[in-house]
Design a protein around this motif. Sequence first.
Motif, PDB file in Angstrom:
ATOM      1  N   ALA A 182     -34.218 -52.206 -45.467  1.00 43.77           N
ATOM      2  CA  ALA A 182     -32.974 -52.660 -46.031  1.00 43.77           C
ATOM      3  C   ALA A 182     -31.962 -52.951 -45.083  1.00 43.77           C
ATOM      4  CB  ALA A 182     -32.435 -51.953 -47.377  1.00 43.77           C
ATOM      5  N   GLY A 183     -32.424 -52.397 -43.789  1.00 43.75           N
ATOM      6  CA  GLY A 183     -31.522 -52.720 -42.623  1.00 43.75           C
ATOM      7  C   GLY A 183     -30.382 -51.617 -42.587  1.00 43.75           C
ATOM      8  N   VAL A 184     -30.621 -50.113 -42.919  1.00 43.55           N
ATOM      9  CA  VAL A 184     -29.849 -49.197 -43.114  1.00 43.55           C
ATOM     10  C   VAL A 184     -30.478 -48.052 -42.553  1.00 43.55           C
ATOM     11  CG1 VAL A 184     -28.202 -50.277 -44.608  1.00 43.55           C
ATOM     12  CG2 VAL A 184     -29.937 -48.646 -45.508  1.00 43.55           C
ATOM     13  N   SER A 185     -29.738 -47.108 -42.530  1.00 43.71           N
ATOM     14  CA  SER A 185     -30.344 -45.618 -42.026  1.00 43.71           C
ATOM     15  C   SER A 185     -30.656 -44.948 -43.441  1.00 43.71           C
ATOM     16  CB  SER A 185     -29.453 -44.744 -41.422  1.00 43.71           C
ATOM     17  OG  SER A 185     -28.464 -44.399 -42.138  1.00 43.71           O
ATOM     18  N   LYS A 186     -31.489 -44.123 -43.394  1.00 36.97           N
ATOM     19  CA  LYS A 186     -31.897 -43.111 -44.483  1.00 36.97           C
ATOM     20  C   LYS A 186     -30.617 -42.648 -45.173  1.00 36.97           C
ATOM     21  CE  LYS A 186     -34.255 -39.373 -44.127  1.00 36.97           C
ATOM     22  NZ  LYS A 186     -35.286 -38.170 -44.068  1.00 36.97           N
ATOM     23  N   GLY A 187     -29.634 -42.138 -44.032  1.00 35.92           N
ATOM     24  CA  GLY A 187     -28.470 -41.486 -44.958  1.00 35.92           C
ATOM     25  C   GLY A 187     -27.732 -42.411 -45.689  1.00 35.92           C
ATOM     26  N   ALA A 188     -27.726 -43.624 -45.438  1.00 38.92           N
ATOM     27  CA  ALA A 188     -27.143 -44.736 -46.175  1.00 38.92           C
ATOM     28  C   ALA A 188     -27.379 -44.723 -47.811  1.00 38.92           C
ATOM     29  CB  ALA A 188     -26.995 -46.208 -45.541  1.00 38.92           C
TER      30      ALA A 188
ATOM     31  N   MET B 140     -19.348 -48.929 -25.975  1.00 40.75           N
ATOM     32  CA  MET B 140     -20.676 -49.565 -26.159  1.00 40.75           C
ATOM     33  C   MET B 140     -20.460 -50.857 -26.176  1.00 40.75           C
ATOM     34  SD  MET B 140     -23.351 -48.036 -27.450  1.00 40.75           S
ATOM     35  CE  MET B 140     -23.718 -46.137 -27.710  1.00 40.75           C
ATOM     36  N   ASP B 141     -21.414 -51.921 -26.244  1.00 36.48           N
ATOM     37  CA  ASP B 141     -21.150 -53.332 -26.261  1.00 36.48           C
ATOM     38  C   ASP B 141     -20.373 -53.916 -27.314  1.00 36.48           C
ATOM     39  OD1 ASP B 141     -21.662 -56.062 -26.015  1.00 36.48           O
ATOM     40  OD2 ASP B 141     -23.830 -55.879 -25.718  1.00 36.48           O
ATOM     41  N   ALA B 142     -19.277 -54.661 -27.235  1.00 42.21           N
ATOM     42  CA  ALA B 142     -18.660 -55.126 -28.057  1.00 42.21           C
ATOM     43  C   ALA B 142     -19.253 -56.307 -28.695  1.00 42.21           C
ATOM     44  CB  ALA B 142     -17.211 -55.455 -27.278  1.00 42.21           C
ATOM     45  N   GLY B 143     -20.053 -56.759 -28.145  1.00 41.51           N
ATOM     46  CA  GLY B 143     -20.753 -58.320 -28.723  1.00 41.51           C
ATOM     47  C   GLY B 143     -21.655 -57.966 -30.070  1.00 41.51           C
TER      48      GLY B 143
ATOM     49  N   PRO C 105     -22.140 -55.427 -32.839  1.00 39.34           N
ATOM     50  CA  PRO C 105     -21.902 -53.939 -33.439  1.00 39.34           C
ATOM     51  C   PRO C 105     -23.292 -53.618 -33.899  1.00 39.34           C
ATOM     52  CG  PRO C 105     -21.347 -55.908 -34.852  1.00 39.34           C
ATOM     53  CD  PRO C 105     -21.611 -56.327 -33.586  1.00 39.34           C
ATOM     54  N   LYS C 106     -23.075 -52.034 -33.991  1.00 39.21           N
ATOM     55  CA  LYS C 106     -24.240 -51.492 -34.565  1.00 39.21           C
ATOM     56  C   LYS C 106     -24.667 -51.564 -36.116  1.00 39.21           C
ATOM     57  CE  LYS C 106     -25.434 -46.730 -33.093  1.00 39.21           C
ATOM     58  NZ  LYS C 106     -24.894 -45.280 -32.615  1.00 39.21           N
TER      59      LYS C 106
END
Lengths: 212, 212
Positions: free
Chosen positions: B44-50, B1-4, B6-7
């Motif tokens: 909250a800036g996260v996924s539902k799983g989080a 992926m793009d290293a600049g 992060p996901k």
Amino acid sequence: MDAGTPKFRRRKADRPEEIVSAALAVFAEKGFAAAKLDDIARRAGVSKGAVYLYFETKEDVFRAVVERAILPNLSVVKAMAAAHPGPLADLLRGLAGHIAGVVETTPIGGVLKMVVGEARNFPELARVWHDELIVHALGAMAEAIRNAQARGEVKLGDPRTFALQLISPLLVGVLWRETFVPVGAQPFDLPALMRQHIDTLLGGMLTEGARA
Amino acid sequence: MDAGTPKFRRRKADRPEEIVSAALAVFAEKGFAAAKLDDIARRAGVSKGAVYLYFETKEDVFRAVVERAILPNLSVVKAMAAAHPGPLADLLRGLAGHIAGVVETTPIGGVLKMVVGEARNFPELARVWHDELIVHALGAMAEAIRNAQARGEVKLGDPRTFALQLISPLLVGVLWRETFVPVGAQPFDLPALMRQHIDTLLGGMLTEGARA
DNA sequence: AACTAATAACTGACCAGTCAGTTAGTAACA
DNA sequence: TGTTACTAACTGACTGGTCAGTTATTAGTT
């Protein structure tokens, strides 16, 4: 099937009223989203499909419930609007007793809770309540207070605010009953509460000796 | 992926706080049932799983929101519990100003609306609020009033009812703001409302001349 | 420093249950 | 017998909750 007990009756004229009554009970207990149309239908003694013969959507049923809860109270508003000319104290005492009675004998408390709880999801419902009921009630009270001020009965101060001060304990008492009494809170006697409130607000809370 | 770019970042310590904040906003706006966990997570800036890494269920998130709203107010309760010995008028004026400020600068109004709206579906939540916050607040006020009665400052009457009379307009004002102002209602200035209310309730609404 | 192994925070596609709304067919009444 | 109020089985969309896999980060080794 069994010829003795028919499976259902065809009673087109009565269904809407019955469905709205059932819906009031279920909505007041569960709120809008958690209320199931199957429950409402069963409580009204019909199938879910039958509800859709008389109402377009669930929202439509909700609307009907909230709007119907306004009607019985228009008479109260009208009575207030009948610009009672006598001393404000008499008017308020009579009014408070009447409203406290209505609140204790009708499910309007549950509807109030619903309107508060679902206001964001159904803004037009809050608007109807505000425009058709609350504005008139508050306005009539403020008008009576303004008149009393003109007669020199009442001190200076914003009449609309005075009106809010007068009815607030009743509203909070209703919400208290709906919200906290079911979980063990000590209830308030609404008529007694309003009697003490009116007396206090009119006559003052401090004794003569301690008054500034 | 793009290293600049992060996901995502690993920030375990901050997540629960952020999720609860996001949940407060979404719950206050939509109510419990209509609030989607996906929305809360995205906000909250996260996924539902989080979310499920930190909370068991949606109810669990809701509980956390409501309970956190109690904490900032314990200090207020404590302040009241500090059994102010001076004249009741001073205590009430100071207290009303303080509480009105808290109510205007925190989202406690939205939480109150939620507790009222979801009380039937989450009785234990209403219980927590009642047992941990309201009983103490109302009790402390009633106690102060009882003391003032013993000193001869205040007339006879049920102290708990007096306490309810005192705070009711503030509560109604908050619910008014949350419910009716968004649909065009004229707002109330809460501090001004409380100033007039305290003055009136203490000093009496009728002029000397009209007083019975 | 640079490379690798190990860890756990995090994602996102998926599943199973729920429920608003639909409709084909049935029973009541004229 | 015809009309229609009504039922009950059905569909489809939605969402709470799960989990296999991915990626950021840290620790260990040279």
